[in-house]
Every structure is written in C-alpha cells, then in structure tokens.
Design an enzyme around this catalytic site. Structure first.
Site, PDB file in Angstrom:
ATOM      1  N   LYS A 190     -65.509-102.987   2.864  1.00  6.82           N
ATOM      2  CA  LYS A 190     -64.679-103.388   1.721  1.00  6.82           C
ATOM      3  C   LYS A 190     -63.307-103.892   2.176  1.00  6.82           C
ATOM      4  O   LYS A 190     -62.564-104.477   1.411  1.00  6.82           O
ATOM      5  CB  LYS A 190     -64.550-102.227   0.734  1.00  6.82           C
ATOM      6  CG  LYS A 190     -65.895-101.851   0.096  1.00  6.82           C
ATOM      7  CD  LYS A 190     -65.765-100.668  -0.843  1.00  6.82           C
ATOM      8  CE  LYS A 190     -67.124-100.226  -1.391  1.00  6.82           C
ATOM      9  NZ  LYS A 190     -67.686-101.169  -2.375  1.00  6.82           N
ATOM     10  N   THR A 233     -68.670-103.912  -9.470  1.00  7.17           N
ATOM     11  CA  THR A 233     -68.402-103.992 -10.916  1.00  7.17           C
ATOM     12  C   THR A 233     -66.914-103.904 -11.196  1.00  7.17           C
ATOM     13  O   THR A 233     -66.471-104.306 -12.272  1.00  7.17           O
ATOM     14  CB  THR A 233     -69.139-102.878 -11.685  1.00  7.17           C
ATOM     15  OG1 THR A 233     -68.800-101.604 -11.136  1.00  7.17           O
ATOM     16  CG2 THR A 233     -70.637-103.080 -11.645  1.00  7.17           C
ATOM     17  N   HIS A 242     -79.353-101.026  -4.093  1.00  8.83           N
ATOM     18  CA  HIS A 242     -77.913-101.212  -4.263  1.00  8.83           C
ATOM     19  C   HIS A 242     -77.172-101.462  -2.950  1.00  8.83           C
ATOM     20  O   HIS A 242     -75.945-101.440  -2.946  1.00  8.83           O
ATOM     21  CB  HIS A 242     -77.291 -99.978  -4.932  1.00  8.83           C
ATOM     22  CG  HIS A 242     -77.546 -99.885  -6.395  1.00  8.83           C
ATOM     23  ND1 HIS A 242     -76.803-100.564  -7.335  1.00  8.83           N
ATOM     24  CD2 HIS A 242     -78.475 -99.177  -7.087  1.00  8.83           C
ATOM     25  CE1 HIS A 242     -77.257-100.279  -8.557  1.00  8.83           C
ATOM     26  NE2 HIS A 242     -78.269 -99.440  -8.423  1.00  8.83           N
TER      27      HIS A 242
END
Length: 844
Positions: free
Chosen positions: A577, A679, A379
C-alpha cells in the site's frame, strides 16, 4: 438418503393456526420517549436524575431495537412462509462500526428519536458518541462484508451473515514514542445492546481425534471420526436493518464454549486450575480476531477458528433446511453460500463430510450438490496471502477432512485435469490442491476454486489478473466459472450517515432517492460549474475540515489549518500500500523547504491512520518513521507550518467517518497489480476528495467513471511493472541516479528523526535498497512527486478544484454496494428478492 420426516403431531387437540403477528409499538416521539424511560427504569434500574450518558445510550438502543425486532419478526415470517431461497455469507470478519445512528437512519427513526431525547434533555449526537465500534473486523474485507449486509437487507434479499463472536477485536492501538503499542480491544466490556444470544440453536463441533475403521450394516467399510474433542458453538444474532423497507435480516456470530463447563470432581480434590482448563481452552477459539500466526500454536488456533465457524454455520444452515424438506434435492435451489475470501474454504470439505458421513449420501451425488451451493470471492493477488496449511497440522486438527480433501483432489486430477491435459504432470502439480514439498501443504484457494460453481474477483483489473496469473490454469479449465463483481460501498453510511451536511445539499438539489439509487448523483453534474453551488459545496468541505481539525487536536495534540490541503491515506499498513512512498514525498518537501524557506507551496496536512499486524515488524517501523517525522516537522519553526503530519491512532470505522468527509486528497498509491480493489478510494471520492493513485484495483474503474481530468494518475501500469521486474530491476541504480531521493533515504537512515538512535529506521531503506524494493517504491518515486506537484497546482485554482470535486461525487454512482449485490444475486446466487408485506398494527 432421505431425511427422517418430522415427527407427526400426536395431540388429540385440533391444530390451531397461529394468528398473524400484530404490533403496536409507537414510532412517534412520545412512543420512543416512553420506551427509553421504561428501559432506563426497568432494564437498567436507573432514574433520569442519576443516569449517565452511557445509560442513555443503552436505553435508546433498546428502544430502537424494540422497533427493529418488530420488522425482524415480520421478515422471518415472510421468508419462512415463502420458503425463500437464502444467501448465507461466510466471512471471518465484519467491520460494523457503530450501529445506533445507522439503525436509526435506516429505520427512519431519526426524527422521533432525536425529538424524544430532546424532550428528556439529552443530545442525540452526544449519546451516539458513547458507542464503541464492534471488534469484529480489521480492514477492507470486513468493511465490505458489512456494506454487503446493509445492501442485502435494503434490497430485500433473504440473507444471513455468519462469523465469529470475538470477545476481543484485533487490538487497540496506541503510539508511545512513535511506536505502535497493542492493547486488548475489549469491545464487550460494557455489553452490547444489539446482540441477542440464541442458546437454543447451539451446536457441537468436533476437533482432533483420528479416523477409525467401521463397517456398516451391509458389510461395507466406512471411515469414522473418533476420539475427538468437542466444543459448543453458541450463536449471537445482530439484526441488520434495511433502508426504506421492512426487511431486517441478521448476522449470526458463533461463540465457542466448552462442552464440559466444570470438572466438579477435580475441583473438590483441590485441582482448581485443572477443573476449568478445558473450559478456558475451548473459549480461546472465539477469544481474539486474527491471533498471531508466527508460532505453530498460532497457526493451529487460526485453522481451528476457521473450521469452528464454518462447521457451526453449516449445521445451522442444514438444520433450517431439514425442518422443511425430507430430501436434499432442493438444497441448491434454496441455499446459496458465499465464501468471503479463502478463510471459510474449509466449508467445502465440511459440507462433503456432513453429506457423505452424516447423511449417508453417495459421493457422486454429494459433490455436484456441494459445488452448486458454493461461490468463492477472491480478495488478494498476493500468493503469500492465500491460505495454506501443512498436511501434518491438518492431520492433527481435522483428520477426516484431510482424507476428504485428498479424495476431492484425486478425483479432480484424474477426472478433469488428466482429460484436459493428458499425461501433463506439470499441470497436475500446478493445479493440485495438495502442494508437494516438505511438508506437503493444503492449498485452500485451490479447494475453493474446485469446490465452487463461481469464482469472482472484486475489480475488473483484479479479475483479469486472476485469470491471467494467479488462477491461469484454472481459468483454462473452467473459463465459465470466473467472473468479476467490482466492490461497492453503502451510501447510507458512507455519505448520508457520515456527511450529513453534504447529504442535505444533495437532497435539496436532486431529491432524496439517491440513497437507494446512487446513479441519481449524476444529477449533480449540471451544477459542477455553478459558482453558487461550488461555494456551498466547498463551504461544507471546510466545515468538515474544521471538525476534523478539532479531532486531530484531541487525538494527536497537533494544531492544523483547515485552509491547508488535507491529504489522506487511511488503510491497513502494508508495504504494497506504500505508506513509505508517501513518507518519502513528505520528506522531500520538508528538505526543499529547509533549503528554501521561501518556497511557495500550498500548506499541506498529511493525515494517516493505519494499524500494522503485531508480527509485521517492517510495517511497524514505517509507523514509527511517520510518527518520528511528524514530531520533527510539526515542531520545526523554520518551515512556518507549511507541512503538518497527523497519524491518528486506533483506526476504525468511526474514525474513518470523521476523516473521509474532510479529505481533499485520497492517496491510493499501491503498486499496480497488488491491490484487489479497495473501497476507501470509493468512499473518499464519493465525498468529494480527488484521488492521486496508480492504475491498480478499482482505481482503474474510478478513472473511467470520473474522467482523467478529475483524477491524478501516476506510475507504472501492471504490464510495465512486470516488464521492469523481468528486465532486472535495480533500485540502487535509481538511488544513485536521483540525488534528491538519495538525500532523503540517507537522511532517514541517520539519527535526525530518532535522536540518539542512528539506524533505528534503517530497515525501511534496507527493504528498498538491499532487499530488492519488492513493491517498486523507488521506481515510482519521481512520477509520484511530479503528480503531487500537479495536484498542488490544481488546488490553487479553487473554482476548478471545486468542479473536479463535485464531479467526483456526481460520478460515483456505479460504486454502490447495491449494484454489486444485485450482480451477485442475479448472476451467481440466483436469489430473488422478497418484499415483507405490511402487517396490521405494524407501526412504521
């Protein structure tokens, strides 16, 4: 070595075949009402006149659980009678959210439950709000695991999830003077009605000790793990309800307890603290999700946590298998184990220990059996995020496992790497499970790759980068082992559950079957340019924005305009991010407005929600910077409310369910090549938000799905990022060349946003200018601002924006977790589905 056969029945009485299960718990409103009132009286010892909202929530959960457990018993009976192959999903976290509404909808009990409560005089939605999110997860990893459990049950795959029964979740987040402050997340304070304790399946787990010499009855030396400490793993089960079927699987969570509850002798001698010391130490293992690993004690606890839950789970898996089979030949045919990231990869060494040491199996037979049952999902592309443990720590906590890992590594290097690359020491060093250095380190991701028959990434780009960079040599050695399984989300929670208004419109337009076949949303495409449908779609969005506006007022005490663009970035706080890139754009707009109050911009509400790891100081400074900017901007009359910032505290599943249906814009702005998949991008797009993002993770596939005209892509590609870094990236050069950017960064470093504290936010600018800007924020700044301007221009054409939003919803079918699970089941696990037959007397 064959297992010991089960003891024969020596009773003189004839063996009686038990009758089939028969149930008769009514799923009608009257039956549910009776169950609720009975639980209120006989389980909670309350009466309707004195019952509080939480009491009504509890007894409603119990009434629903009664009906769910009917299905659970039927499911277990069907799977056991069929000797079905099962998937065992090992994950350190499960971000489950609330379960009442999810279970009610999946079990088709919404109408009878709602009506039953209405007859009693209780509002269904108000009692749903009494539920606390389960403190079992943190971010995307845990939420993906929860979506997968939902899809496994809905598609009737026999499966068990395994994890840890944390007493406290990650933490409860509060903002004090803009700072993140962490409080214990005591999610079990008032109990949880969905979990069932199973003490009869408790197991013992050994830790520490040493490896001693032992000779067997043939005179051969065998290692023996001795002088160990023992803890007990007690399982708690949570039923997982499939949608529109009778399958109910379960999630088994392990709680750590002491093997010696109480030292009575020490207590009687006055050693009150010492008498319970071992109990307290043992229970620490399952105390907290992700203890801070900045200290050596924290690292040790994390390793112990990971081993504890996989050791418990493997004993449970093997116990279940041994009940039905007297040898291990069928083990891979009946067992699949999926490692959700590297956290559970110690399971490979533990299974080898169990087979070789406990079951006395030869290594040559045990190792291929082990490889056949394990699959590994990676991941992360960040090397620093891969699990690595020092050899001295491993020697202390798991001495026998360290021996096994060294042996796995020796055989791997000698029998596979040497054959592929004879005499190539650099290849051995690169591929070795043991990393040389001081101290030596155990590379758990390498163990996972070597010990599994399948290694998958979670988005097409991510898998490509795994094969090209992170695991390039492994891919050269095992090209058939690597594959992609793009992540997905369950539409039952992330559209049907969280956005009932839009779901009702979709039902009315194309029918209800999209909940189990998300590709049917393509049927909305012909309506994308229908003005009447556009108006209904956008009126639903506005109603959701009004609801969120009230929530923002309650949580942040900030008044926002539902007519503004709701621009959303909700995800874990991390530099890659790039929440700080979003902040730089906000400050750029603010500065422009201060220079020109008449600047014509569409009002914008920037919505953030994120937690930063307690030890991640720069991430916590970014949170403070956003909150400090919000305090200044939200109260500045000079800009006429054209910009507002709302940072909602304590982000979790329930908060996401409030935010996602109301979002106009989805911020997916990570540095290209850093996000594995994401997601949140799928959830927001499914609910009609338009993505502004980089070509990173699943954004690439979302672009392919929705079309480039319905998404706002900016910034460098992976190849461009690599080339920029290789050529010598200079963030200061960009700083001096872009006057607007320089002004914003200098402004941020001053005390304008932190009065009396000049430099309080300087670590952000230092990271960008002095520490190399590792995630290329400044390199993408200009392109990001330009893309934001294009987005705002598009929003002004409301009919065109509505069309784009509708097409985003219509084209997200491929991102269902049902599709992802089907691919895992057929291509990795070889796992057949098993329908649970209807039983006489079964109520639904």
């Amino acid at each position: 070595m064959p297992l010991t056969p089960e003891r024969p029945n020596r009773s003189t009485r004839p063996i009686q075949t038990p009758p089939p299960f028969k149930f008769n718990i009514e799923a009608t409103a009257s039956g549910v009402q009776e169950s609720i009132l009975n639980h209120l009286k006989f389980t909670l010892a309350r009466n309707p006149k004195t019952a509080r909202p939480r009491d009504w929530w509890l007894c409603t959960c119990m009434a629903v659980r009664d009906r769910v457990l009917e299905r659970y018993l039927l499911t277990m009976q069907a799977q056991n009678e069929a000797k079905a192959k099962r998937l065992h999903y090992l994950s350190l976290e499960y971000l489950m959210g609330r379960l009442l509404d999810n279970n009610v909808r999946n079990a088709h009990l919404l109408e009878p439950v709602t009506l039953a409560l209405k007859n009693i005089g209780v509002d269904y939605q108000s009692i749903c709000d009494e539920e606390t999110d389960m403190g079992l997860g943190n971010g995307g990893l845990g939420r993906l695991a929860a979506c997968f459990l939902d899809s496994l049950a809905t598609q009737e795959y026999p499966a068990i999830g395994y994890g840890i029964h944390y007493e406290f979740g990650l933490f409860m987040q509060e903002f004090i003077n803009g700072h993140q402050v962490e409080h214990p997340d005591n999610w079990l304070k008032f109990g949880n009605p969905w979990q069932l304790v199973r003490p009869e399946y408790a197991v013992h787990v050994r830790l520490y000790g040493r490896v001693g010499d032992h000779f067997d009855d043939k005179g051969d030396w065998k290692p023996m793990w001795i002088d160990t400490k023992t803890v007990v793993g007690v399982p708690w089960d949570i039923p997982i309800v499939g949608y529109n079927c009778r399958t109910v699987n379960f999630l088994r969570l392990w709680e750590s307890r002491s093997s010696h509850e109480f030292d009575f002798h020490t207590f009687n001698q006055g050693g009150y603290i010492e008498a319970v010391r071992e109990k307290a130490m043992s229970e620490t293992i399952s105390k907290v999700l992700y203890p801070n690993d900045k200290t050596e004690n924290g690292k040790e606890l994390r390793l112990v946590q990971q081993y504890f839950f996989v050791a418990c789970s493997l004993q449970d898996i093997m116990r279940r298998y041994k009940k039905r089979y007297d040898n291990w030949n069928s083990f891979p045919d009946k067992t699949a184990i999926q490692l959700n990231d590297t956290h559970p990869s110690i399971a490979i060494a533990e299974l080898m220990r169990l087979l070789v040491d406990e079951e006395r199996m030869e290594w040559e037979k045990a190792w291929p059996l082990c490889q056949k049952v394990f699959g590994y999902t990676n991941h992360t592309l960040l090397p620093e995020a891969l699990e690595r443990w020092s050899v001295p720590l491993f020697q202390k906590v798991l001495p026998r496992h360290l021996q096994i890992i060294f042996e796995i590594n020796r055989r791997f290097l000698e029998k596979e790497v040497e054959i592929q690359w004879p005499g190539d020491g650099s290849k051995k060093s690169a591929l070795s499970i043991i990393e040389e250095g001081s101290p030596k380190m155990v590379r758990m991701a390498h163990l996972a790759v070597v010990g599994s028959h399948s290694v998958n990434g979670v988005a097409a780009l991510h898998t490509d980068l795994l094969k090209k960079h992170l695991f390039a040599d492994f891919n050269a050695l095992y090209p058939e082992r690597f594959n992609n399984k793009t992540n997905g989300i369950t539409p039952r929670r992330w559209l049907s559950g969280c956005n009932p208004r839009l779901s009702e419109l979709i039902d009315e337009t194309i029918g209800e079957n999209w909940r189990t076949n998300l590709l049917l949303l393509k049927g909305l495409e012909p309506f994308a340019e229908d003005l009447t449908f556009q108006e209904r779609f956008m009126s639903i969005k506005r109603a959701n924005k009004i609801d969120l506006s009230k929530h923002i007022q309650d949580l942040c005490h900030v008044t926002v305009d539902p007519e503004a663009i709701f621009d959303v970035q909700i995800k874990r706080l991390h530099e890659y991010k790039r929440q700080h890139l979003n902040l730089l754009h906000i400050l750029t707009l603010y500065r422009r407005l201060l220079h020109n109050p008449n600047l014509d911009i569409t009002p914008r509400v920037f919505i953030f929600a994120a937690k930063a790891a307690p030890g991640y100081e720069l991430a916590k400074t970014i949170i403070r910077a956003i909150n400090s900017a919000a305090l200044k901007i939200n109260n500045d009359p000079r800009i006429g409310g054209k910009i507002k910032i709302a940072f909602l505290p304590n982000y979790g599943v329930t908060l996401a369910e409030h935010i996602i249906p109301a979002a106009d814009v989805s911020e997916q702005i990570s540095t290209a090549g850093k996000e594995a998949s994401g997601t949140g991008n799928m959830k927001l797009s499914l609910n009609g938000a338009l993505t502004i993002g980089t070509l990173d993770g699943a954004n690439v596939e979302i672009l392919e799905a929705v079309g480039q005209e319905n998404i706002f892509i900016f910034g460098m590609t992976v190849d461009e990022v690599e080339a920029r870094l290789a050529s010598g990236y200079s963030p200061r050069e960009i700083y001096f060349q872009n006057e607007e950017l320089k002004g914003v960064l200098d402004w941020l470093t001053s005390d304008y946003f932190t009065p009396g504290e000049p430099g309080a936010l300087a670590s952000i600018t230092h990271s960008l200018l002095d520490w190399g800007d590792p995630f290329l924020v400044l390199a993408d700044y200009e392109a990001y601002c330009a893309s934001q301007a294009a987005l705002e221009a598009a929003y002004r054409n409301r009919s065109h924006w509505a069309k784009m939003a509708i097409l985003n919803t219509a084209r997200m079918g491929r991102f269902s977790s049902d599709r992802t699970i089907q691919e895992y089941a057929t291509q990795i696990w070889d796992l057949p589905a098993l329908s649970v037959p209807h039983s006489p007397g079964f109520s639904s």
